[in-house]
Design a protein around this motif. Structure first.
Motif, PDB file in Angstrom:
ATOM      1  N   ASP A   1       6.486  -1.930   5.456  1.00  0.00           N
ATOM      2  CA  ASP A   1       5.924  -1.895   4.219  1.00  0.00           C
ATOM      3  C   ASP A   1       5.294  -3.045   3.913  1.00  0.00           C
ATOM      4  OD1 ASP A   1       5.662  -1.112   1.620  1.00  0.00           O
ATOM      5  OD2 ASP A   1       7.350  -1.992   0.658  1.00  0.00           O
ATOM      6  N   HIS A   2       4.570  -2.726   2.802  1.00  0.00           N
ATOM      7  CA  HIS A   2       3.367  -3.957   2.407  1.00  0.00           C
ATOM      8  C   HIS A   2       3.638  -4.167   0.991  1.00  0.00           C
ATOM      9  CE1 HIS A   2      -0.103  -1.168   0.923  1.00  0.00           C
ATOM     10  NE2 HIS A   2       0.933  -0.481   0.963  1.00  0.00           N
ATOM     11  N   HIS A   3       4.805  -3.870   0.535  1.00  0.00           N
ATOM     12  CA  HIS A   3       5.134  -4.247  -1.118  1.00  0.00           C
ATOM     13  C   HIS A   3       5.945  -5.278  -1.353  1.00  0.00           C
ATOM     14  CE1 HIS A   3       3.757  -0.183  -1.085  1.00  0.00           C
ATOM     15  NE2 HIS A   3       3.166  -0.411  -2.372  1.00  0.00           N
ATOM     16  N   ARG A   4       6.279  -5.955  -2.430  1.00  0.00           N
ATOM     17  CA  ARG A   4       7.339  -6.652  -2.520  1.00  0.00           C
ATOM     18  C   ARG A   4       8.635  -6.258  -2.220  1.00  0.00           C
ATOM     19  NH1 ARG A   4       9.582  -6.520  -8.781  1.00  0.00           N
ATOM     20  NH2 ARG A   4      10.341  -4.392  -8.680  1.00  0.00           N
TER      21      ARG A   4
ATOM     22  N   SER B   1      -2.841  -1.678   3.499  1.00  0.00           N
ATOM     23  CA  SER B   1      -2.224  -0.723   3.691  1.00  0.00           C
ATOM     24  C   SER B   1      -0.903  -0.644   4.876  1.00  0.00           C
ATOM     25  CB  SER B   1      -3.117   0.688   3.830  1.00  0.00           C
ATOM     26  OG  SER B   1      -3.542   0.488   5.378  1.00  0.00           O
ATOM     27  N   THR B   2       0.058   0.248   4.512  1.00  0.00           N
ATOM     28  CA  THR B   2       1.168   0.380   5.397  1.00  0.00           C
ATOM     29  C   THR B   2       0.312   1.018   6.846  1.00  0.00           C
ATOM     30  OG1 THR B   2       2.643   0.669   3.740  1.00  0.00           O
ATOM     31  CG2 THR B   2       3.481   1.416   5.878  1.00  0.00           C
ATOM     32  N   CYS B   3      -0.548   1.670   6.627  1.00  0.00           N
ATOM     33  CA  CYS B   3      -1.183   2.240   7.931  1.00  0.00           C
ATOM     34  C   CYS B   3      -1.738   1.201   8.680  1.00  0.00           C
ATOM     35  CB  CYS B   3      -2.215   3.153   7.407  1.00  0.00           C
ATOM     36  SG  CYS B   3      -1.737   4.866   6.962  1.00  0.00           S
TER      37      CYS B   3
ATOM     38  N   SER C   1      -7.756   4.933   1.621  1.00  0.00           N
ATOM     39  CA  SER C   1      -7.309   5.216   0.258  1.00  0.00           C
ATOM     40  C   SER C   1      -6.447   4.077  -0.370  1.00  0.00           C
ATOM     41  CB  SER C   1      -6.252   6.456   0.462  1.00  0.00           C
ATOM     42  OG  SER C   1      -5.559   6.670  -0.582  1.00  0.00           O
ATOM     43  N   ASP C   2      -5.642   3.360   0.083  1.00  0.00           N
ATOM     44  CA  ASP C   2      -4.855   2.271  -0.323  1.00  0.00           C
ATOM     45  C   ASP C   2      -5.872   0.878  -0.552  1.00  0.00           C
ATOM     46  OD1 ASP C   2      -2.369   3.321  -0.681  1.00  0.00           O
ATOM     47  OD2 ASP C   2      -1.394   1.230   0.162  1.00  0.00           O
ATOM     48  N   THR C   3      -6.874   0.684   0.384  1.00  0.00           N
ATOM     49  CA  THR C   3      -7.726  -0.373   0.013  1.00  0.00           C
ATOM     50  C   THR C   3      -8.999  -0.078  -0.908  1.00  0.00           C
ATOM     51  OG1 THR C   3      -9.042  -0.128   2.252  1.00  0.00           O
ATOM     52  CG2 THR C   3      -7.072  -1.341   2.208  1.00  0.00           C
TER      53      THR C   3
ATOM     54  N   LEU D   1      -1.831   8.868  -0.014  1.00  0.00           N
ATOM     55  CA  LEU D   1      -2.212   9.113   1.483  1.00  0.00           C
ATOM     56  C   LEU D   1      -1.719   7.996   2.169  1.00  0.00           C
ATOM     57  CD1 LEU D   1      -5.781  10.094   0.618  1.00  0.00           C
ATOM     58  CD2 LEU D   1      -4.236  11.419   1.676  1.00  0.00           C
ATOM     59  N   ASP D   2      -1.466   6.823   1.756  1.00  0.00           N
ATOM     60  CA  ASP D   2      -0.928   5.756   2.711  1.00  0.00           C
ATOM     61  C   ASP D   2       0.263   6.023   3.114  1.00  0.00           C
ATOM     62  OD1 ASP D   2      -0.971   3.471   4.243  1.00  0.00           O
ATOM     63  OD2 ASP D   2       0.036   2.410   2.390  1.00  0.00           O
ATOM     64  N   THR D   3       1.284   6.703   2.034  1.00  0.00           N
ATOM     65  CA  THR D   3       2.803   6.924   2.544  1.00  0.00           C
ATOM     66  C   THR D   3       2.677   8.148   3.512  1.00  0.00           C
ATOM     67  OG1 THR D   3       4.310   6.258   0.636  1.00  0.00           O
ATOM     68  CG2 THR D   3       4.194   8.579   1.169  1.00  0.00           C
TER      69      THR D   3
ATOM     70  N   MET E   1       8.892   4.169   4.891  1.00  0.00           N
ATOM     71  CA  MET E   1       7.451   3.541   4.983  1.00  0.00           C
ATOM     72  C   MET E   1       6.842   3.486   3.530  1.00  0.00           C
ATOM     73  SD  MET E   1       7.058   3.993   8.168  1.00  0.00           S
ATOM     74  CE  MET E   1       5.316   3.443   8.504  1.00  0.00           C
ATOM     75  N   ASP E   2       6.308   2.350   3.518  1.00  0.00           N
ATOM     76  CA  ASP E   2       5.421   1.975   2.463  1.00  0.00           C
ATOM     77  C   ASP E   2       6.418   1.974   1.117  1.00  0.00           C
ATOM     78  OD1 ASP E   2       2.657   1.787   1.389  1.00  0.00           O
ATOM     79  OD2 ASP E   2       2.677   4.031   0.530  1.00  0.00           O
ATOM     80  N   HIS E   3       7.634   1.463   1.349  1.00  0.00           N
ATOM     81  CA  HIS E   3       8.055   1.287  -0.005  1.00  0.00           C
ATOM     82  C   HIS E   3       9.678   0.715   0.490  1.00  0.00           C
ATOM     83  CE1 HIS E   3      10.239   4.971   1.269  1.00  0.00           C
ATOM     84  NE2 HIS E   3      11.303   4.673   0.555  1.00  0.00           N
TER      85      HIS E   3
HETATM   86 MN   LIG Z   1       0.603   1.701   0.539  1.00  0.00          MN
END
Ligand SMILES: [Mn+2]
Length: 432
Positions: free
Chosen positions: A221-224, A243-245, A273-275, A14-16, A199-201
């Motif tokens: 994004d919010h990943h490594r 979350s990216t949102c 969803s992400d949190t 859902l975040d993506t 987004m999100d990656h």
């Molecule tokens: Mn995410």
């Protein structure tokens, strides 16, 4: 006007989905001269589908890849030359545009491409046979046999090869059984690039197929970070938020804009969803503040909205194990070890016994099919804030800091985050 595709990762969550849709909205406001389209590069899992349906959110269209296609370089006929027309018409157009092929029609219906080679052949044959060459022939008399047409969706590289292997100077292009254009060798001098916003990656292997051929224009994004090389400087907003949102919300605020109610609903959905309703350890004060601001626009409390979302999560025992594992499954390559980590959300772990054996078996199948060394799936109880880990038989799994409940199953009390809690432990277990 340039077109930008905004896509999240494979196995969309859902975040993506929601961050891509909301960011497309923001970009359309900030940059109305270009076109921003949210797409998804994978199919939605059952829970994700149910939640979007319940919230009356139409997911973005599916786009399997960003490889350049024949339709991106093809030419449209700019004049309709009929088969029974005199070659004088071709002679006229040749003076201005010098075309190597011209599409020919019969009563408005496309019948083939007339090539400059056809004309040469017709005259040479005429000379050889002693024909009267002072008579101007019709187009239909000169045009020769046709090659197999291309399809609009054929890949640029494949079509380029097909045309260079063909004696023809051009090939017609069809879509849904209809002629829509044609290509000549000139069309293939340079491959076009799709503009893509990630987004999100940011890892190429988690991205849409063909990303290596695209122009990556931005990353949110919010990943490594383990991203690709780019040819030009690009805008990256990578923040360690829940979350990216949340990042997209921050970008609205930084641009002195407020999301409308629809967009706020999207952003809050991805965020909840992400949190895991702001309970995951990835949650920051920035997420909490953003969630409350968004909930106000939506007109519901954060808690109610969050619970509503998770009430649509399917029971894992009701799902096909392999499908459930792959719904949110990420691959990593670390020092030559290929890892796969899935995450499933549940509203209870009381029914684990009903499906654990099926899941362990499916997990091993997933590992083999994907050529992985180690595959795990964490099943997270979003209500009690606990997880269990199912793991394939891999030597480093002994180094995990979790209590072994039974063969292949570990207890992870309080663990909710794949990237912040599990992934670092797995890397540590691998001795990294
Ligand atoms: Mn995410």
């Amino acid at each position: 006007m340039e077109k930008y595709y905004i896509t999240g990762h494979k196995n969309p969550d859902l975040d993506t989905i929601c961050s891509a849709m909301a960011y497309a909205k923001l970009k359309s406001i900030l940059d109305p001269d270009n076109e921003y389209v949210a797409v998804r590069c994978g199919h939605l899992g059952e829970s994700c589908k149910n939640i979007l349906a319940a919230l009356e959110i139409t997911p973005p269209p599916y786009m399997p890849d960003v490889y350049p296609k024949v339709k991106d370089v093809m030419l449209s006929p700019n004049l309709m030359v009929e088969k029974k027309a005199s070659m004088t018409e071709i002679a006229k157009s040749y003076k201005d545009t010098n075309p190597s092929v011209t599409p020919i029609f019969d009563g408005g219906k496309f019948i083939g491409l007339l090539s400059i080679d056809d004309i040469t052949a017709w005259y040479l044959e005429g000379i050889r046979n002693g024909n009267d060459l002072s008579r101007i022939p019709t187009v239909g008399e000169v045009m020769r046999d046709q090659a197999e047409p291309l399809l609009a969706g054929d890949l640029f590289e494949d079509a380029k090869k097909a045309l260079s292997a063909s004696p023809k100077r051009g090939l017609s292009v069809f879509e849904d059984g209809e002629f829509i254009g044609y290509v000549t060798r000139r069309c293939f001098l340079k491959a076009p690039k799709y503009n893509v916003i990630l987004m999100d990656h940011n890892e190429p292997r988690q991205s849409i197929k063909g990303i290596e051929t695209a122009n990556v224009a931005e990353i949110i994004d919010h990943h490594r970070l383990d991203t690709m090389k780019t040819n030009t400087p690009i805008f990256i907003d990578a923040e360690p938020l829940g979350s990216t949102c949340t990042i997209v919300y921050e970008l609205f605020v930084r641009n002195k804009l407020m999301p409308d109610k629809e967009t706020a609903k999207l952003l809050l959905t991805g965020m909840m969803s992400d949190t895991l309703i702001l309970k995951s350890p990835t949650t920051t004060p920035v997420d909490v503040e953003a969630a409350h601001a968004l909930a106000e626009i939506v007109g519901e409390s954060v808690q109610n909205f969050g619970i509503k979302i998770f009430s649509h999560v399917e029971s894992l025992s009701a799902l096909k194990p392999e499908k459930a594992i792959l719904t949110d499954f990420k691959r990593y390559t670390e020092k030559g070890v290929m890892l796969g980590i899935g995450q499933c959300e549940a509203t209870t772990l009381n029914d684990l016994d009903d499906y654990k054996d099926k899941f362990l078996k499916a997990l091993e199948d997933v590992r083999l099919k994907n050529g992985l060394d180690w595959a795990v799936v964490m099943i997270t109880d979003v209500m009690k804030e606990n997880s269990v880990l199912l793991s394939t038989d891999f030597k480093a799994s002994k180094n995990l800091p979790y209590a072994l409940l039974e063969e292949g199953i570990y207890d992870m009390p309080g663990v909710m985050s794949r990237k912040k809690q599990l992934l670092p432990e797995m890397l540590f277990a691998l001795g990294m």
